[in-house]
Scaffold this active site. Structure first.
Site, mmCIF file in Angstrom:
data_model
loop_
_atom_site.group_PDB
_atom_site.id
_atom_site.type_symbol
_atom_site.label_atom_id
_atom_site.label_comp_id
_atom_site.label_asym_id
_atom_site.label_seq_id
_atom_site.Cartn_x
_atom_site.Cartn_y
_atom_site.Cartn_z
ATOM 1 N N GLY A 14 0.887 -1.415 -0.033
ATOM 2 C CA GLY A 14 0.124 0.120 -0.029
ATOM 3 C C GLY A 14 0.796 1.277 -0.102
ATOM 4 O O GLY A 14 2.019 1.239 0.787
ATOM 5 N N GLY A 107 4.768 -7.732 4.389
ATOM 6 C CA GLY A 107 4.822 -8.611 3.225
ATOM 7 C C GLY A 107 5.733 -8.392 2.146
ATOM 8 O O GLY A 107 6.332 -9.166 1.467
ATOM 9 N N ASP A 153 -0.102 2.322 8.997
ATOM 10 C CA ASP A 153 -0.865 1.641 10.046
ATOM 11 C C ASP A 153 0.198 1.639 11.139
ATOM 12 O O ASP A 153 -0.168 1.501 12.547
ATOM 13 C CB ASP A 153 -1.020 0.189 9.933
ATOM 14 C CG ASP A 153 -2.316 0.002 8.960
ATOM 15 O OD1 ASP A 153 -3.177 1.187 8.702
ATOM 16 O OD2 ASP A 153 -2.417 -1.088 8.383
ATOM 17 N N ARG A 188 -24.990 15.681 17.548
ATOM 18 C CA ARG A 188 -24.918 14.033 16.911
ATOM 19 C C ARG A 188 -23.957 13.309 17.664
ATOM 20 O O ARG A 188 -23.115 13.918 18.133
ATOM 21 C CB ARG A 188 -24.896 14.224 15.603
ATOM 22 C CG ARG A 188 -26.234 14.370 14.617
ATOM 23 C CD ARG A 188 -25.944 14.646 13.251
ATOM 24 N NE ARG A 188 -27.118 14.879 12.620
ATOM 25 C CZ ARG A 188 -27.174 15.745 11.396
ATOM 26 N NH1 ARG A 188 -25.833 15.924 10.855
ATOM 27 N NH2 ARG A 188 -28.288 15.894 10.763
ATOM 28 N N HIS A 285 -9.441 5.377 1.988
ATOM 29 C CA HIS A 285 -8.445 5.736 1.182
ATOM 30 C C HIS A 285 -7.948 7.151 1.393
ATOM 31 O O HIS A 285 -6.747 7.599 0.930
ATOM 32 C CB HIS A 285 -8.193 5.167 -0.036
ATOM 33 C CG HIS A 285 -8.031 3.778 -0.334
ATOM 34 N ND1 HIS A 285 -8.986 2.836 -0.075
ATOM 35 C CD2 HIS A 285 -6.853 2.899 -0.417
ATOM 36 C CE1 HIS A 285 -8.472 1.568 -0.123
ATOM 37 N NE2 HIS A 285 -7.502 1.740 -0.350
ATOM 38 N N GLN A 287 -7.072 8.464 3.901
ATOM 39 C CA GLN A 287 -6.217 8.153 5.016
ATOM 40 C C GLN A 287 -4.771 8.280 4.304
ATOM 41 O O GLN A 287 -3.886 8.485 4.829
ATOM 42 C CB GLN A 287 -6.308 7.234 5.920
ATOM 43 C CG GLN A 287 -7.729 7.506 6.815
ATOM 44 C CD GLN A 287 -8.293 6.217 7.338
ATOM 45 O OE1 GLN A 287 -7.773 5.446 8.313
ATOM 46 N NE2 GLN A 287 -9.079 5.595 6.531
ATOM 47 N N ARG A 558 13.728 31.977 -9.871
ATOM 48 C CA ARG A 558 13.697 32.832 -8.488
ATOM 49 C C ARG A 558 14.125 31.861 -7.512
ATOM 50 O O ARG A 558 13.880 30.835 -7.283
ATOM 51 C CB ARG A 558 12.233 33.234 -8.346
ATOM 52 C CG ARG A 558 11.948 33.983 -7.269
ATOM 53 C CD ARG A 558 10.584 34.757 -7.388
ATOM 54 N NE ARG A 558 10.639 35.689 -8.361
ATOM 55 C CZ ARG A 558 9.504 36.534 -8.952
ATOM 56 N NH1 ARG A 558 8.321 36.116 -8.532
ATOM 57 N NH2 ARG A 558 9.703 37.393 -9.837
ATOM 58 N N ARG A 651 13.682 36.986 -4.025
ATOM 59 C CA ARG A 651 12.431 37.586 -3.247
ATOM 60 C C ARG A 651 12.624 37.019 -1.838
ATOM 61 O O ARG A 651 13.236 36.112 -1.288
ATOM 62 C CB ARG A 651 11.099 37.060 -3.814
ATOM 63 C CG ARG A 651 10.760 37.446 -5.270
ATOM 64 C CD ARG A 651 10.511 39.061 -5.105
ATOM 65 N NE ARG A 651 10.060 39.558 -6.452
ATOM 66 C CZ ARG A 651 10.707 39.736 -7.263
ATOM 67 N NH1 ARG A 651 12.153 39.922 -7.397
ATOM 68 N NH2 ARG A 651 10.360 40.366 -8.348
ATOM 69 N N HIS A 657 4.410 35.133 12.920
ATOM 70 C CA HIS A 657 3.269 34.572 13.710
ATOM 71 C C HIS A 657 2.413 33.382 12.984
ATOM 72 O O HIS A 657 1.714 32.625 13.832
ATOM 73 C CB HIS A 657 2.544 35.567 14.741
ATOM 74 C CG HIS A 657 3.747 36.012 15.466
ATOM 75 N ND1 HIS A 657 4.251 36.989 15.124
ATOM 76 C CD2 HIS A 657 3.774 36.046 16.761
ATOM 77 C CE1 HIS A 657 5.039 37.587 16.024
ATOM 78 N NE2 HIS A 657 4.624 36.900 17.324
#
Length: 774
Positions: A14, A107, A153, A188, A285, A287, A558, A651, A657
Site C-alpha cells: 500500500g 509482506g 498503520d 449528533r 483511502h 487516509q 527565482r 525575493r 506568527h
C-alpha cells in the site's frame, strides 16, 4: 578502484506518504556517494517486466511534497512464484543492480528477503540456461537487501514509527475535527472507522488527538458487553453538558471473544439505547492521500540515507537489515526478526493473548492508551485516590503561545478530576497569578480544547523574580492553597522554575512540586527532545514553503529567502530545510558571513546553469530570525540577486506568527496528553509522603509538601520515554545566555540539507568556472 555500486529503489504494498521522500533521498544520497541509482517502477511487477530506470539528480525534483509514490506500486502475483523471481533476477543482473532498497510493509519486506535467499540458485539457473554469461554470473553472485517500513498503520515491530503513519494521522484528525463541528451543531454522535487491521495505533492516536469519547482497538478489546461501557461513557459525557459524541473504531476492532466490532453495530447501540442521532463515516483511502507531513518527510529522508549506508556496508554474510526508528534515533536491525515479531502480534490477538500483543507494541503505545483512558473516560470512583491525598493543582502558561498548550491543560484538568484533585487555571501567566486571577476549571469547561491553537488561559513572558515580585507570587499560592504547579511554556517558563526553586529558601509556600511541560516552537528548552508546538510550527513552515516553491517554480529562475522563527536555536530551520528541500539554511549555530554568501551564490549559479533553459527550478533558502543583525533577510536577498549576475531573481518571505497561530498538529496534541498525565502522577508521587504523615498524625496538610530539589523538574521526552529532569541539574547543560541546550541532537541532520540540495554535486573549481563564464 572498485566498480561503481548500483542500487535499486523499489516501493511496494500500500502506498504511504513519504515514499517519494525515500526515493529522492536514496537517489541523491546514492549519487553523492558515487553510486548509480535505479528506480524499479510498479513495485515487484517492475522487476518482472523490466521496469528498471536509471535515475538522475534532477529526476526527483519536487518529490518531497508529493504523496503516494511516483515510481508506483502494484500487487504482483507473478513475483510470488519462482518463475517471476527468476525473471526479476535476470533483469537486475542485466541492469547491473546488485542491491535493492525496498520501502513497504511486512509482506513486501518478507518477499524481498526471500528473493535474496534464493539469489544464488536463481543466478545458477540463469547461467545454466544461457541467459547470462559466466562473467555476469560471477559479478552478481550476491544481492543485498535493505528494508524501509512504509506503512500508514504503524504496525511494524522493532521500530517506534513507520513512514506514512503520521501523515495518515493528520488526514484522520482533519476529518474528525471537521466532523466534530457538525456533530456539535446537531448534537449528533459520529462513528468514524479508520484503518488498522491488526494495529490500533491510528485509532488510538486519533482518539487522543481529537478528544474522542471512545476508541476500539484490536490490541485492547473490550468484553462482549462493550455496549454497556460505551453507553455509560457517552451518557455520562452528555450529562456533563457535552453536545457531541465521537467514537473511533479501527477496521480490525474485536471484542475479547474475537468477534468483530463493526461501525454499524456501534451506531445501532448509540441510536437504540441512548436515542442519539448517530452517523457512520468510513474515511477509507483518504487516509493514504495528501502531501506528507513534515515528520514523514524528515523520517523518510534520514532513514533512506541510513539505508544507502547500510547497502555500502553490507557483506554477503550480513542478514538483511531493516532501518527503523527507536528512541528518536535511526537504528538498523535484522529485517526478518522484525517481521516475525510483527506477525506475532496478530498471532497473539488470535490466541486472545492481548497482554502479549500490547508488549510487542512500542512502550509509547501502552503509555498513550493509559493517558487516553485517564483523561477521556469520566469515571466516578475507580480512578479516585483517598481524600487526604487530593491536591489543588495550579495550571499556568508562560512564554509565547505554542500548539499543544490547550491540549495539555485539558488532559491535566480531566485527569485531576478523575483522581479527585481540584484543577485551577491561572490566567495571563505570572502577572495574572500575582493579581490572584485564578479560577477552578471544570470537565466541560475544557471540552474541545484539544484541537485549539494558542492559549485559552492566556500566556505571558514575565518571569517571577525578574518581571514579577516573587513574594506576591508566593503569597497568592499560599492564599489559594495551590499544592502543585504545572507550568506549560518555553524558555521563560524554564527560567521561572529555576527562580521558583531557588526562592524556596525564603518562601515556604513554594515547597510544592513544580512540573514544566516544555511548549515552544523553538524547541529550545533543555531536558526534552521535543517541545509542544515545535511539530505544529514545522508543519506550518513546510506548508508555506511548498506554496512558495510553487510560486518560485512558476517564475522559473527565482530564489526565495524565507525567514523562520527559532530564537537562538536553529532547530526549525534545520528540520524545515530538510523537509522542504531548501537549497541551504542560515542558523545561529553557524552564523553567516560574506564568504558564505559568496559560496552560496556560486552554488546557486552552478545549479541554474545546469538547469534546462525552459525548465529551470524555483529554490528556497531558510534563514533563522536571529542568525545575524547585519545580514538580514532583505540584505541576503539583495546580495544573492546582485551576485547572481541576472541568472536568477531573489525575493523574501517572512512567515512570522503564522508559525504559532495554526491549530496544533496531532503529534503535539498526543505529546501534550502524555506529558500532562505524567505531570499529575509526578505531583502525587512528590506529595504522598507529607500527606501520609499528616493523615497518620491527624494534622492538616502542611504548607511545605516537599523539600526535594528533584521536585522542580522539566517533564520531557527522551526518545520514547518520559523523563523528569530537575532544573538544578539542567542548568549545567544549558546555554543560559543564548537560551538553549548545549547539546542539539538535531544538528546531525544539518549536513543533509546542503548535500541533498546539490551541494557537492559541483566542485568548487566547477562553480568558479561557471561563475567566470557568466
Amino acid at each position: 578502484m572498485g566498480k561503481c555500486k548500483k542500487i535499486g529503489i523499489l516501493t511496494s504494498g500500500g502506498d504511504a506518504p513519504g515514499m517519494n521522500a525515500c526515493v529522492r533521498a536514496v537517489v541523491r544520497y546514492g549519487i553523492s556517494k558515487g553510486c548509480e541509482v535505479f528506480a524499479v517502477y510498479e513495485g515487484y511487477q517492475g522487476l518482472v517486466d523490466n521496469g528498471i530506470k536509471k535515475m538522475e539528480w534532477k529526476d526527483v525534483r519536487g518529490f518531497l511534497s508529493i504523496g503516494g509514490t511516483n515510481i508506483g506500486t502494484a500487487r504482483c502475483m507473478a513475483f510470488k512464484k519462482r518463475e517471476g523471481r527468476l525473471q526479476g533476477a535476470y533483469h537486475l543482473i542485466k541492469s547491473g543492480v546488485d542491491a535493492l532498497i525496498v520501502c513497504g510493509g511486512d509482506g513486501s519486506l518478507t518477499g524481498a528477503d526471500l528473493f535474496r535467499s534464493e539469489w544464488n540458485s536463481l543466478n545458477e539457473e540463469l547461467l545454466k540456461t544461457g541467459k547470462i554469461t559466466q562473467e555476469e554470473s560471477d559479478a552478481y553472485k550476491h544481492l543485498n537487501i535493505v528494508g524501509l517500513v512504509g506503512s500508514i498503520d504503524n504496525d511494524m515491530s522493532s521500530t517506534d514509527i513507520t513512514i506514512g503513519a503520521v501523515t495518515s494521522l493528520h488526514r484522520i484528525c482533519e476529518a474528525v475535527d471537521s466532523i466534530s463541528t457538525t456533530a456539535l451543531s446537531h448534537s449528533r454522535a459520529f462513528v468514524v472507522e479508520v484503518m488498522g487491521r491488526h494495529c490500533g495505533w491510528l485509532a488510538l492516536a486519533a482518539g487522543i488527538a481529537t478528544g474522542a469519547d471512545f476508541v476500539f482497538l484490536p490490541e485492547r478489546p473490550p468484553n462482549e458487553n462493550w455496549g454497556d461501557a460505551l453507553c455509560a461513557v457517552a451518557h455520562r459525557h452528555r450529562q456533563l453538558g457535552k453536545r457531541k459524541t465521537v467514537v473511533i473504531v479501527a477496521e480490525g476492532a474485536i471484542d475479547s471473544n474475537l468477534k468483530p466490532i463493526r461501525p454499524d453495530d456501534i451506531k445501532n447501540i448509540l441510536s437504540e439505547r441512548l436515542g442519539l442521532d448517530t452517523r457512520v463515516t468510513t474515511l477509507g483511502h483518504t487516509q493514504r492521500g495528501g502531501s506528507p507531513a513534515a515528520f514523514d518527510r524528515i523520517l523518510a529522508t534520514i532513514q533512506s540515507v541510513e539505508a544507502v549506508d547500510a547497502v555500502l556496508n553490507s557483506t554477503p554474510e550480513t542478514p538483511s537489515p531493516l532501518i527503523g526508528m527507536n528512541n528518536n534515533k535511526v537504528t538498523t536491525g535484522p529485517l526478518m526478526k522484525a517481521v516475525e515479531l510483527t506477525h506475532e502480534v496478530a498471532d497473539s490477538i488470535a490466541k486472545k493473548d492481548f497482554a502479549r500483543a500490547m508488549e510487542l507494541r512500542d512502550p509509547q503505545f501502552a503509555d498513550e492508551y493509559e493517558a487516553y483512558t485517564a483523561s477521556t473516560i469520566m469515571d466516578d470512583s475507580t480512578m479516585s485516590i483517598p481524600q487526604y491525598r487530593r491536591l489543588n493543582v495550579g495550571i499556568i502558561h508562560v512564554g509565547a503561545p505554542a500548539g499543544g498548550m490547550n491540549a495539555a491543560t485539558r488532559t491535566a484538568v480531566r485527569y485531576c478530576l478523575n483522581r479527585g484533585h481540584k484543577p485551577f487555571g491561572i490566567y495571563n501567566g505570572f502577572p495574572g497569578l500575582a493579581r490572584g486571577n485564578i479560577e477552578e476549571l471544570t470537565w466541560i469547561g475544557v471540552d474541545g480544547w484539544t484541537h485549539r491553537g494558542g492559549s485559552e488561559l492566556g500566556t505571558n513572558r514575565a518571569v517571577p523574580g525578574e518581571n514579577t515580585d516573587m513574594g506576591t507570587i508566593a503569597y497568592q499560592i499560599q492564599q489559594h492553597n495551590i499544592q502543585a504547579l504545572m507550568i506549560v511554556g518555553g524558555f521563560e517558563a524554564f527560567s521561572s522554575v529555576i527562580n521558583l526553586e531557588a526562592a524556596r529558601k525564603q518562601y515556604p509556600a513554594l515547597h510544592i512540586p513544580i512540573a514544566l511541560i516544555p511548549a515552544t516552537v523553538s524547541n529550545n528548552v533543555p531536558g526534552t527532545d521535543f517541545s509542544l508546538g515545535s511539530d505544529t510550527a514545522l508543519n506550518a513552515i513546510v506548508e508555506s514553503c511548498d506554496a512558495i516553491v510553487q510560486s518560485a517554480r512558476s517564475s522559473r529562475r527565482r530564489v526565495f529567502i524565507v525567514e523562520v522563527q527559532g530564537g537562538r536555536s536553529g532547530y526549525l530551520a534545520v528540520e524545515a530545510g530538510l523537509a522542504s528541500g531548501a537549497s541551504t539554511i542560515y542558523i545561529p549555530e553557524e552564523g553567516v558571513n560574506l564568504a558564505r554568501l559568496q559560496s552560496d551564490s556560486r552554488h546557486l549559479m552552478a545549479m541554474y546553469m545546469d538547469d534546462a533553459a525552459d525548465k529551470s527550478e524555483g529554490r528556497i533558502i531558510l534563514r533563522n530570525e536571529t542568525v545575524s543583525k547585519t545580514y538580514t533577510t532583505d540584505v541576503i536577498s539583495d546580495i544573492l540577486k546582485d551576485e547572481g549576475h541576472a541568472l536568477f531573481d531573489s525575493r523574501t518571505a517572512v512567515l512570522g506568527h503564522i508559525q504559532q497561530g495554526v491549530n496544533p498538529s496531532p503529534m503535539d496534541r498526543i505529546r501534550a496528553t502524555r506529558l500532562a498525565k505524567c505531570s499529575i502522577d509526578f505531583f502525587e508521587k512528590h506529595t504522598s509522603y507529607a500527606l501520609d504523615q499528616a493523615y497518620r498524625s491527624k494534622s492538616p496538610a502542611p504548607i511545605e509538601l516537599t523539600n526535594a530539589t528533584e521536585s522542580a523538574v522539566v517533564v520531557g521526552l527522551s526518545g520514547n520515554c518520559v523523563t523528569y529532569r530537575p532544573v538544578t541539574e539542567l542548568i549545567a547543560v544549558t546555554d543560559m545566555k543564548n537560551r538553549k541546550p548545549l547539546d542539539a541532537w538535531w544538528m546531525v541532520h544539518r549536513p543533509l540539507v546542503d548535500l541533498l540540495s546539490g551541494r557537492g554535486l559541483f566542485t568548487p573549481e566547477a562553480q568558479a568556472t561557471l561563475s567566470r563564464d557568466i
